[in-house]
Motif scaffolding. Sequence first.
Motif, PDB file in Angstrom:
ATOM      1  N   MET A  78       8.864   8.370 -20.950  1.00 38.33           N
ATOM      2  CA  MET A  78       8.336   9.601 -21.535  1.00 38.33           C
ATOM      3  C   MET A  78       6.813   9.590 -21.431  1.00 38.33           C
ATOM      4  SD  MET A  78      10.953  10.500 -24.591  1.00 38.33           S
ATOM      5  CE  MET A  78      10.513   9.241 -25.800  1.00 38.33           C
ATOM      6  N   PHE A  91      29.996   6.615 -22.646  1.00 45.42           N
ATOM      7  CA  PHE A  91      29.426   7.813 -22.032  1.00 45.42           C
ATOM      8  C   PHE A  91      27.919   7.640 -21.878  1.00 45.42           C
ATOM      9  CE2 PHE A  91      27.591  12.117 -22.253  1.00 45.42           C
ATOM     10  CZ  PHE A  91      28.166  12.634 -21.104  1.00 45.42           C
ATOM     11  N   THR A  97      24.287  11.340 -25.908  1.00 46.00           N
ATOM     12  CA  THR A  97      24.589   9.920 -26.056  1.00 46.00           C
ATOM     13  C   THR A  97      23.351   9.181 -26.554  1.00 46.00           C
ATOM     14  OG1 THR A  97      25.505   7.966 -24.954  1.00 46.00           O
ATOM     15  CG2 THR A  97      24.016   9.332 -23.660  1.00 46.00           C
ATOM     16  N   ARG A  98      23.582   8.063 -27.216  1.00 44.30           N
ATOM     17  CA  ARG A  98      22.476   7.235 -27.701  1.00 44.30           C
ATOM     18  C   ARG A  98      22.890   5.782 -27.605  1.00 44.30           C
ATOM     19  NH1 ARG A  98      18.139   8.779 -30.326  1.00 44.30           N
ATOM     20  NH2 ARG A  98      19.084  10.754 -30.924  1.00 44.30           N
ATOM     21  N   GLY A  99      22.002   4.959 -27.103  1.00 41.43           N
ATOM     22  CA  GLY A  99      22.284   3.534 -26.948  1.00 41.43           C
ATOM     23  C   GLY A  99      21.908   2.737 -28.182  1.00 41.43           C
ATOM     24  N   LEU A 100      22.265   1.472 -28.154  1.00 39.33           N
ATOM     25  CA  LEU A 100      21.993   0.591 -29.291  1.00 39.33           C
ATOM     26  C   LEU A 100      20.500   0.400 -29.535  1.00 39.33           C
ATOM     27  CD1 LEU A 100      24.745  -2.129 -28.792  1.00 39.33           C
ATOM     28  CD2 LEU A 100      24.562  -0.442 -30.630  1.00 39.33           C
ATOM     29  N   LEU A 154      15.065  14.177 -25.362  1.00 38.16           N
ATOM     30  CA  LEU A 154      15.043  12.719 -25.241  1.00 38.16           C
ATOM     31  C   LEU A 154      14.344  12.187 -26.478  1.00 38.16           C
ATOM     32  CD1 LEU A 154      13.780  14.013 -22.237  1.00 38.16           C
ATOM     33  CD2 LEU A 154      14.829  11.852 -21.563  1.00 38.16           C
ATOM     34  N   SER A 155      14.958  11.258 -27.177  1.00 44.29           N
ATOM     35  CA  SER A 155      14.357  10.826 -28.433  1.00 44.29           C
ATOM     36  C   SER A 155      14.571   9.345 -28.688  1.00 44.29           C
ATOM     37  CB  SER A 155      14.948  11.626 -29.598  1.00 44.29           C
ATOM     38  OG  SER A 155      16.335  11.375 -29.712  1.00 44.29           O
ATOM     39  N   ALA A 156      13.560   8.759 -29.323  1.00 43.60           N
ATOM     40  CA  ALA A 156      13.655   7.374 -29.780  1.00 43.60           C
ATOM     41  C   ALA A 156      13.821   7.408 -31.295  1.00 43.60           C
ATOM     42  CB  ALA A 156      12.394   6.592 -29.384  1.00 43.60           C
ATOM     43  N   ARG A 190       6.089  17.118 -25.687  1.00 42.38           N
ATOM     44  CA  ARG A 190       6.530  15.898 -26.358  1.00 42.38           C
ATOM     45  C   ARG A 190       5.768  15.705 -27.662  1.00 42.38           C
ATOM     46  NH1 ARG A 190       6.216  11.925 -22.228  1.00 42.38           N
ATOM     47  NH2 ARG A 190       6.301  13.732 -20.882  1.00 42.38           N
ATOM     48  N   TRP A 191       6.395  14.886 -28.479  1.00 39.53           N
ATOM     49  CA  TRP A 191       5.735  14.466 -29.705  1.00 39.53           C
ATOM     50  C   TRP A 191       5.802  12.940 -29.799  1.00 39.53           C
ATOM     51  CZ3 TRP A 191       7.530  11.510 -33.758  1.00 39.53           C
ATOM     52  CH2 TRP A 191       6.636  11.352 -34.813  1.00 39.53           C
ATOM     53  N   PHE A 200      17.484   4.819 -28.238  1.00 39.07           N
ATOM     54  CA  PHE A 200      17.051   5.884 -27.326  1.00 39.07           C
ATOM     55  C   PHE A 200      18.238   6.775 -26.990  1.00 39.07           C
ATOM     56  CE2 PHE A 200      16.221   7.633 -23.058  1.00 39.07           C
ATOM     57  CZ  PHE A 200      15.089   8.367 -23.366  1.00 39.07           C
ATOM     58  N   GLY A 201      18.054   8.082 -27.143  1.00 36.71           N
ATOM     59  CA  GLY A 201      19.150   9.011 -26.911  1.00 36.71           C
ATOM     60  C   GLY A 201      18.743  10.189 -26.050  1.00 36.71           C
ATOM     61  N   ILE A 202      19.721  10.756 -25.382  1.00 38.35           N
ATOM     62  CA  ILE A 202      19.523  11.970 -24.594  1.00 38.35           C
ATOM     63  C   ILE A 202      20.587  12.977 -25.002  1.00 38.35           C
ATOM     64  CG2 ILE A 202      19.469  12.998 -22.286  1.00 38.35           C
ATOM     65  CD1 ILE A 202      18.698  10.261 -21.146  1.00 38.35           C
ATOM     66  N   THR A 248      20.482   6.249 -20.836  1.00 39.44           N
ATOM     67  CA  THR A 248      21.065   5.654 -22.034  1.00 39.44           C
ATOM     68  C   THR A 248      22.586   5.760 -21.958  1.00 39.44           C
ATOM     69  OG1 THR A 248      21.026   5.645 -24.453  1.00 39.44           O
ATOM     70  CG2 THR A 248      20.951   7.791 -23.393  1.00 39.44           C
ATOM     71  N   ARG A 249      23.244   4.868 -22.677  1.00 35.76           N
ATOM     72  CA  ARG A 249      24.700   4.884 -22.727  1.00 35.76           C
ATOM     73  C   ARG A 249      25.140   4.417 -24.104  1.00 35.76           C
ATOM     74  NH1 ARG A 249      28.148   5.419 -18.721  1.00 35.76           N
ATOM     75  NH2 ARG A 249      26.571   4.881 -17.182  1.00 35.76           N
ATOM     76  N   GLY A 250      26.093   5.139 -24.684  1.00 38.02           N
ATOM     77  CA  GLY A 250      26.587   4.800 -26.008  1.00 38.02           C
ATOM     78  C   GLY A 250      27.742   3.823 -25.960  1.00 38.02           C
ATOM     79  N   TYR A 296       9.717  11.977 -29.283  1.00 38.32           N
ATOM     80  CA  TYR A 296      10.716  12.752 -28.557  1.00 38.32           C
ATOM     81  C   TYR A 296      10.052  13.599 -27.492  1.00 38.32           C
ATOM     82  CZ  TYR A 296       9.560  16.660 -31.737  1.00 38.32           C
ATOM     83  OH  TYR A 296       8.914  17.633 -32.456  1.00 38.32           O
ATOM     84  N   ILE A 337      24.071   9.012 -19.897  1.00 41.17           N
ATOM     85  CA  ILE A 337      23.292  10.027 -19.193  1.00 41.17           C
ATOM     86  C   ILE A 337      22.086   9.337 -18.568  1.00 41.17           C
ATOM     87  CG2 ILE A 337      21.956  12.159 -19.387  1.00 41.17           C
ATOM     88  CD1 ILE A 337      23.582  12.905 -21.863  1.00 41.17           C
TER      89      ILE A 337
END
Lengths: 106, 106
Positions: free
Chosen positions: A1, A54, B48-51, B14-16, A103-104, B54-56, A48-50, B91, A56
């Motif tokens: 980012m 799934f 989705t969001r990973g461990l 996209l967010s952390a 962005r923020w 970070f998510g999209i 990322t992947r959950g 984000y 993206i």
Amino acid sequence: MDQDRTGQTLVIFLSARTAVDDPGYAAAAEEIAALAARQPGYRGVESTRGLDGFGITISFWADAASALAWRSHPRHSEIRELGRGRWYESYEVIVAEATRGYRWPG
Amino acid sequence: MDQDRTGQTLVIFLSARTAVDDPGYAAAAEEIAALAARQPGYRGVESTRGLDGFGITISFWADAASALAWRSHPRHSEIRELGRGRWYESYEVIVAEATRGYRWPG
């Protein structure tokens, strides 16, 4: 980012992973990421992947031509096809043009 | 992953995540998902969001007008701002036009 994405072309890869062959998948993912980063017009990737499998991945490109070249790159296509049914239960590819973004923190 | 996305407008978030207030975040995320689904032009969402936090999230819209209306929806903006520093470390929002797409299985 780390940059403004306006005007970039995005290759969005949405995928549902199978529960098998994590090592093979990890090796392929690493190879593909390194290959992408060497292509003309590459502007970064977010992924990322959950826990549900799934994921993206969005790769960012300078323009439509470099994005389509990446989508059609022989080794990239080969690995995507290799992954059918082995690493991926299903996937979707979307190519999109970024028209604005912010962005923020700014 | 149930329709062709070509011609749709995407709002990509996209967010952390911070490590705090999971219940508050979950309630807000649920509210926002339900609100989005009631907006004109809504065509679905993938998220989705990973461990690592970070998510999209990608919401899909019939056209640019409905996508921008969603991005600027008062309650949506309010929750995004509420989340600054509380739920989100950072984000990015990208609006993009889908120019092509395909899926496997077709």
